[in-house]
Design an enzyme around this catalytic site. Structure first.
Site, short mmCIF file in Angstrom:
data_model
loop_
_atom_site.label_atom_id
_atom_site.label_comp_id
_atom_site.label_asym_id
_atom_site.label_seq_id
_atom_site.Cartn_x
_atom_site.Cartn_y
_atom_site.Cartn_z
N HIS A 40 1.86 -9.14 -2.62
CA HIS A 40 0.83 -10.13 -3.25
C HIS A 40 0.44 -11.21 -2.12
CE1 HIS A 40 4.79 -12.00 -3.95
NE2 HIS A 40 3.92 -13.25 -3.74
N HIS A 127 -1.87 -15.85 3.08
CA HIS A 127 -0.85 -14.89 3.83
C HIS A 127 -0.20 -13.81 2.76
CE1 HIS A 127 2.10 -17.58 2.38
NE2 HIS A 127 2.99 -16.84 2.54
#
Ligand code: 3AM
Length: 190
Positions: A40, A127
């Site tokens: 995620h 990220h």
């Protein structure tokens, strides 16, 4: 309850990242690879929150997502935190941070701080953590890993439309964390 706010990834992206992880697993390195279902993009780690604060947090997320347009994000670069000399986290991210994503993360920081959620000191960096390094790697080994990610990723289309934000509960266990969706919030239709 331990909770965080994140952007879920389309299954194709999770599969591509998982294939890259599989290629890297053949290296005898002490790296914990994030399970594909757990991949995620974190917007905000909330820490331990009292369940009675959950509604207030949901209201805040909803207020922000309602006025922020959906956007496209292109994942195009691997990287490490904190740096190559002391890397602990291996990630895939973007060097083209969409303005909406930046605003989303900033607004969450600001509005949740008013409700007592500690602010993240570091600036937001979009990220996806793919691996956690258990003990420091030789620089040459780390460089090899990053090169392999770049090669494996070349030609992949990692762009996807982000249309919603998800509030997750994270339960820590011996086999690593397990994430449960607590709620989802649609972004404004662009
Ligand atoms: O997606 P990443 O890996 O950046 O590292 C944890 C993960 O982020 C982070 O929250 C996300 C979902 O678990 N996290 C865990 N503990 C944290 C802490 N104490 C933390 N972030 C900041 N402070």
């Amino acid at each position: 309850m331990r909770a965080f706010i994140a952007i879920e990834l389309p299954v194709e992206i999770k599969n591509s990242l998982s294939r890259i992880q599989e290629k890297l697993k053949i290296e005898p390195l002490k790296i914990n690879w994030v399970k594909p279902q757990n991949l995620h993009l974190t917007l905000k780690f909330l820490g331990d929150i009292p369940p009675k604060q959950l509604n207030e947090i949901k209201q805040i997320i909803s207020g922000i997502t309602r006025i922020t347009s959906g956007f496209e994000i292109k994942l195009n670069t691997p990287g490490v935190f904190p740096d190559m000399a002391a890397a602990r986290i291996i990630w895939i991210g973007t060097d083209q941070l969409p303005l909406e994503l930046k605003q989303l993360a900033e607004q969450l920081e600001i509005k949740l701080a008013v409700s007592g959620i500690p602010r993240q000191e570091k600036t937001f960096s979009a990220h996806i953590t793919i691996g956690r390094i258990k003990s420091l790697l030789l620089l040459s080994d780390l460089e090899k890993v990053i090169d392999k990610i770049k090669t494996a990723a070349a030609g992949l289309n990692w762009g996807f439309d982000c249309k919603k934000v998800t509030l997750f509960e994270s339960t820590l266990g011996p086999g690593g964390p397990a994430y449960t969706v607590l709620d989802q919030f649609n972004l404004k239709i662009a």
